[in-house]
Design a protein around this motif. Sequence first.
Motif, PDB file in Angstrom:
ATOM      1  N   TYR A 147      -9.060  -1.255   7.296  1.00 36.62           N
ATOM      2  CA  TYR A 147      -9.022  -2.930   7.237  1.00 36.62           C
ATOM      3  C   TYR A 147      -8.092  -3.118   8.212  1.00 36.62           C
ATOM      4  O   TYR A 147      -8.082  -4.334   8.575  1.00 36.62           O
ATOM      5  CB  TYR A 147      -8.556  -2.872   5.630  1.00 36.62           C
ATOM      6  CG  TYR A 147      -8.162  -4.251   5.276  1.00 36.62           C
ATOM      7  CD1 TYR A 147      -9.010  -5.368   5.092  1.00 36.62           C
ATOM      8  CD2 TYR A 147      -6.797  -4.714   5.186  1.00 36.62           C
ATOM      9  CE1 TYR A 147      -8.968  -6.559   4.663  1.00 36.62           C
ATOM     10  CE2 TYR A 147      -6.476  -5.744   4.820  1.00 36.62           C
ATOM     11  CZ  TYR A 147      -7.456  -6.809   4.548  1.00 36.62           C
ATOM     12  OH  TYR A 147      -7.122  -8.149   4.313  1.00 36.62           O
ATOM     13  N   ARG A 196       0.702  -1.124  -0.063  1.00 29.22           N
ATOM     14  CA  ARG A 196       0.101   0.114   0.096  1.00 29.22           C
ATOM     15  C   ARG A 196       0.787   1.244  -0.105  1.00 29.22           C
ATOM     16  O   ARG A 196       0.647   2.165  -0.665  1.00 29.22           O
ATOM     17  CB  ARG A 196      -0.838   0.053   1.316  1.00 29.22           C
ATOM     18  CG  ARG A 196      -2.041   1.216   1.312  1.00 29.22           C
ATOM     19  CD  ARG A 196      -2.870   1.385   2.269  1.00 29.22           C
ATOM     20  NE  ARG A 196      -1.865   1.825   3.533  1.00 29.22           N
ATOM     21  CZ  ARG A 196      -2.421   2.239   4.718  1.00 29.22           C
ATOM     22  NH1 ARG A 196      -3.590   2.284   4.859  1.00 29.22           N
ATOM     23  NH2 ARG A 196      -1.662   2.615   5.378  1.00 29.22           N
ATOM     24  N   ALA A 221      -4.982   1.033  -7.801  1.00 26.76           N
ATOM     25  CA  ALA A 221      -6.082   1.741  -7.043  1.00 26.76           C
ATOM     26  C   ALA A 221      -6.684   0.678  -6.260  1.00 26.76           C
ATOM     27  O   ALA A 221      -7.108   0.963  -5.024  1.00 26.76           O
ATOM     28  CB  ALA A 221      -7.027   2.005  -8.362  1.00 26.76           C
ATOM     29  N   MET A 222      -6.747  -0.812  -6.588  1.00 25.96           N
ATOM     30  CA  MET A 222      -7.098  -1.809  -5.898  1.00 25.96           C
ATOM     31  C   MET A 222      -6.347  -1.704  -4.621  1.00 25.96           C
ATOM     32  O   MET A 222      -7.055  -1.889  -3.389  1.00 25.96           O
ATOM     33  CB  MET A 222      -6.948  -3.027  -6.649  1.00 25.96           C
ATOM     34  CG  MET A 222      -7.650  -4.422  -5.783  1.00 25.96           C
ATOM     35  SD  MET A 222      -6.468  -5.013  -4.816  1.00 25.96           S
ATOM     36  CE  MET A 222      -5.076  -5.513  -5.931  1.00 25.96           C
ATOM     37  N   SER A 258      -7.139  -0.323   3.337  1.00 25.78           N
ATOM     38  CA  SER A 258      -7.465   1.139   4.109  1.00 25.78           C
ATOM     39  C   SER A 258      -6.844   1.013   5.711  1.00 25.78           C
ATOM     40  O   SER A 258      -6.475  -0.190   6.077  1.00 25.78           O
ATOM     41  CB  SER A 258      -8.788   1.458   3.977  1.00 25.78           C
ATOM     42  OG  SER A 258      -9.585   0.578   4.857  1.00 25.78           O
ATOM     43  N   GLU A 279       0.664   4.259  -2.815  1.00 24.60           N
ATOM     44  CA  GLU A 279       0.611   5.559  -2.481  1.00 24.60           C
ATOM     45  C   GLU A 279       1.539   6.514  -2.995  1.00 24.60           C
ATOM     46  O   GLU A 279       1.321   7.733  -3.254  1.00 24.60           O
ATOM     47  CB  GLU A 279       0.444   5.803  -0.914  1.00 24.60           C
ATOM     48  CG  GLU A 279      -1.100   5.373  -0.293  1.00 24.60           C
ATOM     49  CD  GLU A 279      -0.834   5.141   1.003  1.00 24.60           C
ATOM     50  OE1 GLU A 279       0.200   5.316   1.752  1.00 24.60           O
ATOM     51  OE2 GLU A 279      -2.105   4.970   1.659  1.00 24.60           O
ATOM     52  N   ARG A 314      -5.067   0.663  -2.778  1.00 25.32           N
ATOM     53  CA  ARG A 314      -5.309   1.722  -2.037  1.00 25.32           C
ATOM     54  C   ARG A 314      -6.504   1.664  -1.571  1.00 25.32           C
ATOM     55  O   ARG A 314      -7.001   1.931  -0.295  1.00 25.32           O
ATOM     56  CB  ARG A 314      -5.252   3.148  -2.793  1.00 25.32           C
ATOM     57  CG  ARG A 314      -3.823   3.596  -3.079  1.00 25.32           C
ATOM     58  CD  ARG A 314      -3.806   4.756  -3.619  1.00 25.32           C
ATOM     59  NE  ARG A 314      -4.513   5.192  -4.664  1.00 25.32           N
ATOM     60  CZ  ARG A 314      -4.180   5.184  -6.014  1.00 25.32           C
ATOM     61  NH1 ARG A 314      -2.476   4.850  -6.054  1.00 25.32           N
ATOM     62  NH2 ARG A 314      -4.810   5.392  -7.131  1.00 25.32           N
ATOM     63  N   THR A 315      -7.514   1.029  -2.290  1.00 26.57           N
ATOM     64  CA  THR A 315      -9.087   0.988  -1.744  1.00 26.57           C
ATOM     65  C   THR A 315      -9.222  -0.242  -0.902  1.00 26.57           C
ATOM     66  O   THR A 315      -9.852  -0.106   0.360  1.00 26.57           O
ATOM     67  CB  THR A 315     -10.079   0.632  -2.976  1.00 26.57           C
ATOM     68  OG1 THR A 315      -9.860   1.751  -4.014  1.00 26.57           O
ATOM     69  CG2 THR A 315     -11.361   0.586  -2.622  1.00 26.57           C
ATOM     70  N   GLU A 316      -8.650  -1.246  -1.034  1.00 26.54           N
ATOM     71  CA  GLU A 316      -8.740  -2.496  -0.358  1.00 26.54           C
ATOM     72  C   GLU A 316      -7.889  -2.638   0.906  1.00 26.54           C
ATOM     73  O   GLU A 316      -8.313  -3.072   1.984  1.00 26.54           O
ATOM     74  CB  GLU A 316      -8.499  -3.921  -1.180  1.00 26.54           C
ATOM     75  CG  GLU A 316      -9.429  -4.054  -2.332  1.00 26.54           C
ATOM     76  CD  GLU A 316     -10.605  -4.701  -1.908  1.00 26.54           C
ATOM     77  OE1 GLU A 316     -10.857  -5.080  -1.050  1.00 26.54           O
ATOM     78  OE2 GLU A 316     -11.619  -4.740  -2.857  1.00 26.54           O
TER      79      GLU A 316
END
Length: 511
Positions: free
Chosen positions: A159, A129, A149-150, A156, A133, A152-154
């Motif tokens: 999480y 991650r 993008a996956m 977090s 970033e 950064r989204t998944e």
Amino acid sequence: MKALLMYKDRDFDLHQTLPMNEQALTQDLELTTLFTAMALEDKFLFDVTRQAILSSVGNDVDTILYRQSVLKDCLKHPELIKRIYAITLRSMELEKKAYYGFFSKYPAAILSRSIEVLQGFVGTLKELRSIAELQADKFESDGFVTFFAMLRTELSDDYFAEIQEHLKTLKFRDGVLISAQLDDGNKGAHYILRELPRSTEWWITRLLKQIFIRKKSAYSFTLADRDENGARALSELRDRGINLVANALAQSTDHILSFFCLLQTELAFYIACSNLHANLTQQQEPICFPVPKDKQERKHAFTELYDVCLALQMGHRIVGNDLNAENKNLVIITGANQGGKSTFLRSLGLSQLMMQCGMFVAAESFSANVCDGLFTHYKREEDATMKSGKLDEELARMSDIVDQAAPHTADSLMLFNESFAATNEREGSQIATQIMNALLERGVTIVFVTHMYELSHAFYERKMPNAVFLRAERQSGGTRTFKLIEGEPLKTGYGEDLYKEIFKDKEALGG
């Protein structure tokens, strides 16, 4: 989580079934040389490269362009890609180290191992991650844009916080709360792990209560210090209670592990491509990203196309060839012996495979239509174990090729090298003509290297608009340039040049 660096919508399958003719392709195109150069003695890279290249026939234009874009990003940022690859290796090493052997079949051991592995995965996922970033804006391909993008989204902060909270709870520092029901014979059944009530009291308050309030629960009991049977029974009860949770956590761990395995596999292909790119660049060989065309088109246009395997073996720049065959599906190649005909044929097959798996190719420029089948029919050396003659063996292999190509014959590319020359020229030409006519009627693209003048001249006389004729160039003194030029087939292969070359030393000595 998905990597999706090889396909837009699915994972790359390292164990998918390869074409039935993969052994013939490997032998005739000398693919092992290519795989070895890309792998750099790494067996995993070798296996991934072999699988990716041999399974590439049938890839559509969109898939090829998708991979090309990802590969360009990898070539721009090789150190960063190696860093991500190293993270995947480290993650899988964590999983291998957390092996409990015989005890791994017990729920408590499964749970403990899963907690240990997942805790390690949290660290490596955070590294991924962080890269997403800080580095995502450097990448342009759809594959890496989607991948980062996956991440950064998944992955977090919420999480990771939730994972840490669950891992803390599953260590059961305050014991376990299990419910059960009585079954037949007063045996326990339906064991369920319950969440412990969360106390809002300060820890000092709870400690004082334990000291001054001596009243015990009516249903509590205490095991004697040396009660081994009681301890074993209690451990079994605990295992029954945590069994479902242990399996669920193990499945979660396997899910993350599978993500790292897929990421490693898909990155391995691009790292292998980078290895080859560095090798050819060091040799100052030309490299280009090809322009793939739809399979309904018929095109092979290139400049300075060369045999990448020969270049790797020689270690220096070799002669390339040019061709512009638009709307052609028959190429017949004749000319001087040892003039580069077979090398050219191999370079064409290699470049077709490299293009279709999304790689660069060994040329200054290259454009060709994709195909659903690539087949080779090369002459074989005499085999003492054969139960029939060479011509029978050639015809049997041709029959197998036709059977394999049947589902997608119209969109196949077939490379013939001195085929059907095991008999006299007249008979060999007749056999080859009938086979070629049948294939051309089905729309197959044929590239045929031959010394049979009767065969090549007969096709030349037909003035076919879909045919092009190439000839190995020979200078007046007999020197081979290893260049192919367009031209009418000649009756001679200039075998006398080879005779003079072989026996010139003996003649000079008066032999």
